[in-house]
Design an enzyme around this catalytic site. Structure first.
Site, short mmCIF file in Angstrom:
data_model
loop_
_atom_site.label_atom_id
_atom_site.label_comp_id
_atom_site.label_asym_id
_atom_site.label_seq_id
_atom_site.Cartn_x
_atom_site.Cartn_y
_atom_site.Cartn_z
N GLU A 72 10.71 50.19 48.27
CA GLU A 72 10.27 51.42 48.92
C GLU A 72 9.50 52.33 47.97
O GLU A 72 9.28 53.50 48.27
CB GLU A 72 11.47 52.14 49.52
CG GLU A 72 12.14 51.29 50.60
CD GLU A 72 13.36 51.94 51.22
OE1 GLU A 72 13.68 53.08 50.84
OE2 GLU A 72 13.98 51.31 52.09
N LYS A 82 16.20 54.41 63.26
CA LYS A 82 15.28 53.33 62.92
C LYS A 82 14.91 52.63 64.23
O LYS A 82 15.77 52.01 64.86
CB LYS A 82 15.93 52.33 61.97
CG LYS A 82 16.22 52.89 60.58
CD LYS A 82 16.98 51.87 59.74
CE LYS A 82 17.16 52.34 58.31
NZ LYS A 82 18.02 51.40 57.53
#
Length: 437
Positions: free
Chosen positions: A204, A349
């Site tokens: 990330e 999500k």
């Protein structure tokens, strides 16, 4: 009329070089495209991401079955439907799959179609997606959780906890907050270099050095905040915020180091320490009393309801406790958590649940019960920036979309800059008001 004429899926690659699904939805007068993200540390209660399983092709991670499901079953069913009927489209997708976890057609197939339909509908309506979904009151830019230091499943190092994040809460605009995050990121890079530590980045975009302890990770982040010229807060039990620019957020991803047989949290990557649920909750209580922590995600394992309750009772009044693997963007699991009084926030999500409608339902349920919502990326991302639009559409107030590097992460941050510019004087950056602790 915006009738769906064609739904086309293809296999593309995500930020980790793994296949994922991209979907185009065409109507007589508009077009929408969406690419589906994928997680590394996934909850067992998530909707199923359909993979081909052929080890000879992409190590078994191909998604051609999901692509075929879109191009045949779903395309045939949606042809001729009004693209503006999002709820009906998503209902049809769920009925076509017919399983509780989307395992027949694949959540990756369903989500790509659902989001692409919303984008095509927004284009037909002449509106940006955030305005199409959220209406005239959608004007809140989210406070970012910026993942500047990685461990756990996101990095090949000796840090047990997955994400150490900064949250720029002491600013009046999103653009100023983003600048703060970028400057802290570069200060941290210089700090790591000065100590002879690696500045390689994880999935990330956060740095992933080998460190002496988990404590060293958070202490380095706090030091970098100061070196960038900003002020980190105090622990929340000591007043905490004041004139602070930055607070710390954590995602330990505790399910990843929880031994279900022993019922112990085991720090396998560092000290080997073993803690039971009560001890793990006390561990976080100690950290929250020592460091300027405003949010902890998945501080306990996904099915350790007792541990979650202990943790919530200990620090839930002053620290945001976010359920990711615990709730998996699922309204049923969230309702269970609300009933049990565990956590006070849900991570959202879109690929955990599989359709836009179900995603919005989870956010609405959270709001109605005093829980915050954090709109989130996955570790396997693409250039698709839909979650930035959803964050503003729902006035969620918080977004988690990685570090200040890697174009798949910056795509979301830059999209939010454009939205802030488009909103002009209407734009609202909540800062500390994004929290309810």
């Amino acid at each position: 009329m915006p009738l769906i004429t064609n739904v086309i899926a293809r296999q593309i690659l995500d930020s980790r070089g793994n296949p994922t699904v991209e979907v185009d939805v065409l109507t007589e007068s508009s077009f929408g495209r969406a690419a589906v993200p994928s997680g590394a540390s996934t909850g067992i209660h998530e909707a199923v991401e359909l993979r081909d399983g052929d080890r000879e092709v992409y190590l078994g991670k191909g998604v051609l079955k999901a692509v075929e499901n879109v191009n045949t079953v779903i395309n045939d069913a949606l042809e001729g439907m009004l693209v503006t009927e999002q709820t009906e489209i998503d209902k049809l997708l769920l009925s076509l799959d017919g399983t509780p976890n989307k395992s027949k057609l694949g959540a990756n197939a369903l989500l790509g179609v659902s989001l692409a339909c919303a984008k095509a509908a927004a284009e037909y309506s002449g509106l940006p997606l955030f305005r199409y979904i959220g209406g005239t009151l959608a004007n809140t830019l989210p406070v970012p959780m910026m993942n500047v230091l990685n461990g756990g499943a996101h990095a090949d190092n000796n840090v047990d906890f997955q994400e150490f994040m900064i949250m720029p809460i002491g600013f009046s605009s999103y653009s100023d907050a983003l600048r703060c995050g970028a400057e802290v990121f570069h200060a941290l890079k210089a700090l790591l270099k000065s100590k002879g530590l690696s500045t390689a980045v994880g999935d990330e975009g956060g740095f992933a050095p080998d460190l002496a302890s988990n404590e060293e990770a958070i202490e380095l982040v706090i030091e970098a905040v100061g070196k960038a010229g900003y002020k980190a807060g105090s622990p929340t039990n000591a007043g905490g915020l004041g004139d602070a620019h930055v607070m710390i957020a954590l995602d330990p991803a505790s399910s990843e180091f929880y031994d279900t047989d022993k019922k112990k949290y085991i720090f396998k990557k560092s000290s080997g320490q073993e803690l039971d649920s009560a001890e793990m909750a006390s561990y976080w209580e100690n950290w929250a009393g020592k460091y300027p922590i405003i949010s902890i995600e998945d501080g306990m394992a996904e099915d350790d309801w007792e541990g979650w309750k202990i943790l919530t009772d200990k620090i839930g009044s002053r620290v945001q406790l976010v359920g990711d693997d615990l709730f998996v963007t699922n309204s049923i699991r969230l309702a269970d958590g609300i009933e049990r009084k565990v956590g006070n926030s849900i991570l959202i999500k879109v690929n955990q649940i599989g359709t836009l409608t179900e995603t919005l339902q989870a956010i609405d349920l959270a709001k109605r019960n005093g829980y915050t919502s954090v709109i989130s990326h996955r570790s396997g991302e693409t250039e698709d920036s839909t979650i930035a639009q959803i964050a503003v559409a729902t006035n969620a107030g918080q977004i988690k979309t990685g570090s200040l590097s890697r174009s798949d992460r910056m795509a979301k941050y830059n999209e939010l800059l454009r939205i802030e510019e488009e909103l002009g004087d209407e734009a609202c950056y909540p800062g500390i008001r994004a929290f309810r602790v």
